[in-house]
Design a protein around this motif. Structure first.
Motif, PDB file in Angstrom:
ATOM      1  N   THR A   1      26.222  -1.642  23.701  1.00 61.04           N
ATOM      2  CA  THR A   1      26.192  -0.678  22.609  1.00 61.04           C
ATOM      3  C   THR A   1      25.096   0.337  22.854  1.00 61.04           C
ATOM      4  O   THR A   1      23.946  -0.038  23.097  1.00 61.04           O
ATOM      5  N   ARG A   2      25.446   1.599  22.822  1.00 60.99           N
ATOM      6  CA  ARG A   2      24.465   2.675  23.003  1.00 60.99           C
ATOM      7  C   ARG A   2      24.214   3.358  21.672  1.00 60.99           C
ATOM      8  O   ARG A   2      25.147   3.755  20.971  1.00 60.99           O
ATOM      9  N   ARG A   3      22.936   3.495  21.311  1.00 64.75           N
ATOM     10  CA  ARG A   3      22.536   4.180  20.086  1.00 64.75           C
ATOM     11  C   ARG A   3      21.804   5.464  20.449  1.00 64.75           C
ATOM     12  O   ARG A   3      20.857   5.437  21.244  1.00 64.75           O
TER      13      ARG A   3
ATOM     14  N   TYR B   1      30.302   2.619  22.926  1.00 64.35           N
ATOM     15  CA  TYR B   1      30.422   1.260  23.436  1.00 64.35           C
ATOM     16  C   TYR B   1      30.987   1.256  24.852  1.00 64.35           C
ATOM     17  O   TYR B   1      31.734   2.149  25.252  1.00 64.35           O
TER      18      TYR B   1
ATOM     19  N   ARG C   1      25.354   6.929  10.092  1.00 63.09           N
ATOM     20  CA  ARG C   1      26.196   6.958  11.278  1.00 63.09           C
ATOM     21  C   ARG C   1      27.125   8.161  11.225  1.00 63.09           C
ATOM     22  O   ARG C   1      27.656   8.525  10.171  1.00 63.09           O
TER      23      ARG C   1
ATOM     24  N   LEU D   1      27.020   6.070  17.786  1.00 64.95           N
ATOM     25  CA  LEU D   1      27.251   4.796  18.460  1.00 64.95           C
ATOM     26  C   LEU D   1      28.367   4.958  19.475  1.00 64.95           C
ATOM     27  O   LEU D   1      29.388   5.586  19.193  1.00 64.95           O
TER      28      LEU D   1
ATOM     29  N   GLN E   1      17.548   7.451  22.772  1.00 66.08           N
ATOM     30  CA  GLN E   1      18.774   6.824  23.264  1.00 66.08           C
ATOM     31  C   GLN E   1      18.411   5.494  23.903  1.00 66.08           C
ATOM     32  O   GLN E   1      17.503   5.423  24.733  1.00 66.08           O
TER      33      GLN E   1
ATOM     34  N   GLU F   1      12.157   2.992  14.697  1.00 67.89           N
ATOM     35  CA  GLU F   1      12.905   2.295  13.657  1.00 67.89           C
ATOM     36  C   GLU F   1      11.958   1.370  12.898  1.00 67.89           C
ATOM     37  O   GLU F   1      11.287   0.523  13.506  1.00 67.89           O
TER      38      GLU F   1
ATOM     39  N   ASP G   1      20.172   1.257  24.854  1.00 66.18           N
ATOM     40  CA  ASP G   1      21.315   0.343  24.903  1.00 66.18           C
ATOM     41  C   ASP G   1      20.895  -1.055  24.482  1.00 66.18           C
ATOM     42  O   ASP G   1      19.757  -1.475  24.723  1.00 66.18           O
TER      43      ASP G   1
ATOM     44  N   LEU H   1      23.014   8.922  13.479  1.00 62.54           N
ATOM     45  CA  LEU H   1      23.142   7.927  14.541  1.00 62.54           C
ATOM     46  C   LEU H   1      24.527   8.025  15.170  1.00 62.54           C
ATOM     47  O   LEU H   1      25.539   7.974  14.470  1.00 62.54           O
TER      48      LEU H   1
ATOM     49  N   TRP I   1      19.931   8.657  18.516  1.00 59.44           N
ATOM     50  CA  TRP I   1      19.434   9.210  17.262  1.00 59.44           C
ATOM     51  C   TRP I   1      19.272  10.719  17.393  1.00 59.44           C
ATOM     52  O   TRP I   1      18.715  11.213  18.379  1.00 59.44           O
TER      53      TRP I   1
END
Length: 484
Positions: free
Chosen positions: A313-315, A332, A363, A330, A303, A461, A305, A328, A317
């Motif tokens: 934006t927070r990702r 915001y 996603r 996402l 995790q 990544e 930002d 993923l 996985w």
């Protein structure tokens, strides 16, 4: 937590922090000194009273066993969530040295917990009522009346576990709006093609002389054309010009990718379905998660930002321990504020996910959660550095604008490579360079310390700029170590 008495690790707690300042402040509060009335239950509730620097007393309660994710309350005025007091209390709790004894929550903590339970029961009751109305046709009748009047109504969705609502619109009006927006995007893409042609005709040296204002004006034109994805890529072009050695090469590459996206939009009717969906998403059209709901034990891999002047934006996985799929999430938040979705790295989540359209379908949208995050011993399957590069190459066929793909490297060792670092295959094969941005982060030293020259497993990544490590595991048994 899946079982009583299992505590989180410090890394899992710090993964909840909205920013680096909160992590640092929480570390200073992870001692018994500023705390009083602390306690916990074996069900996953922690409470305490923290004395602030100005003498104020802040009552703090954290519930880490909630199925919807960790929740907390605190009397401090901070706008960050979770605040430093909640994080510091959890860090104190993770120590397991008796600083936070087990017991019954005090009245002020019990009131908050009771209120949460009542809110959850009310939401469940509202969902049941909405479902019943849909089944009896009441919602359908209301939608029909609204459609006849050309209005928009809100109808309960029977299958939405979150209690959210969906909007039923006049399909004819919705189609007309979509057609008008497509026309505006087409006009914007056509104009952008002309601007790119003028730029290349004059030579890239002219881009250095025009300055950022030309790019910002072009981006504004794309915003007017309702193509925010094109506007974002134009702004990136503006920051590439005169940005260091070999900037003309990088600018030309990015111009080519933008030209490809323009042409993809203008010829979208000729593209395969998944590629056309990818193009629509890349230019800025929103999509819905139309894939079937897949339930799995999802390992929370990472995790982090990313922040710009407009948005945080927070990702997150996830890795399906049964399906083997990587997904993923996402979320915001407004600039300067962390998104609400927070999942602790290293735990697993029993939940349903639905994928969005587009190449690769990485996603996903988080659906119903069946239990709170819990410890798990399973790790994702790993590949070699050469296999990771091959995976990225295959992914580019489905999405030529893809910056990177998620991948877990098996048996790699971090080694210096001149002024940078790389992850070398322990068997003597290939190596992947680390992205330049990662080389300046504290996560690099955590990775090197975890390895100590011994092969480790690393999730991150992999893309054209190199490999960005996000989470690592030691060679033997042990918890995931977040590197973000």
């Amino acid at each position: 937590m899946t079982q009583q008495g299992v505590r989180w690790t410090a890394d899992q707690v710090l993964a909840l922090a909205p920013d680096a300042a909160s992590r640092e402040a929480a570390g200073r509060l992870a001692t018994a000194g500023p705390w009083s009335e602390v306690g916990s239950t074996d069900g996953g509730t922690v409470w305490g009273v923290c004395r602030g620097g100005g003498g104020g007393l802040y009552r703090t309660v954290v519930d880490v066993a909630d199925a919807s994710g960790p929740a907390c309350t605190c009397g401090c005025p901070s706008l960050r969530y979770p605040c430093k007091h909640a994080l510091g209390l959890l860090l104190l709790w993770t120590g397991g040295d008796g600083a936070v004894p087990e017991g019954e929550p005090p009245a002020w903590a019990e009131r908050w917990l009771t209120g949460r339970r009542e809110d959850a029961e009310a939401a469940a009751g509202a969902e049941t009522a909405e479902t019943g109305a849909a089944e009896t046709g009441a919602a359908g009748a209301e939608a029909a009346r609204a459609e006849a009047a050309g209005a928009e109504v809100v109808a309960g969705t029977a299958g939405d576990a979150s209690g959210s609502v969906s909007r039923t619109r006049d399909p004819v009006a919705a189609r007309r709006r979509a057609e008008r927006r497509a026309e505006r995007i087409t006009a914007g893409a056509t104009e952008l093609e002309q601007r790119l042609a003028d730029l290349l005709r004059g030579g890239l040296a002219e881009a250095e002389q025009t300055g950022y204002a030309w790019w910002e004006e072009t981006a504004a034109r794309m915003v007017d054309a309702q193509a925010p994805g094109l506007a974002s890529r134009v702004r990136e072009l503006g920051s590439t010009a005169s940005s260091g050695p070999d900037w003309p090469v990088r600018l030309l590459e990015e111009c080519a990718l933008l030209h490809l996206l323009d042409q993809g939009w203008l010829r979208r009717d000729r593209l395969p379905q998944d590629l056309a969906a990818t193009v629509r998403t890349r230019v800025g059209l929103s999509a819905t998660a139309d894939g079937p709901a897949v339930r799995d034990q999802w390992l929370i891999l990472a995790q982090y930002d990313s922040v710009d002047a407009r948005l945080t934006t927070r990702r997150v996985w996830l890795y399906g321990t049964e399906t083997g799929r990587t997904a993923l999430l996402l979320s915001y938040g407004a600039a300067g504020r962390a998104p609400e979705l927070t999942l602790p790295v290293g735990l697993s989540l029993d939940a349903e996910l639905s994928t969005y359209p587009g190449g690769g379908r990485r996603r996903a949208a988080l659906g119903k959660r069946f239990a709170p995050p819990a410890p798990v011993e399973i790790r994702p399957k790993g590949v070699t550095p050469s296999q990771a590069l091959a995976r990225y190459g295959r992914a580019l066929r489905d999405d030529p604008w893809l910056e990177s793909v998620p991948v877990t490297l098996e048996q790699v060792v971090p080694v210096p490579d001149g002024d940078s670092w790389q992850l070398a295959d322990a068997s003597g094969g290939t190596a992947l360079p680390l992205t330049p941005a990662f080389g300046n982060r504290a996560g690099l030293w955590r990775l090197v310390a975890l390895s100590g020259g011994v092969p480790v497993q690393v999730f991150g990544e992999c893309g054209h700029r190199g490999f960005t490590p996000l989470t690592a595991w030691s060679a033997g048994p042990g918890q995931a170590v977040s590197l973000t």
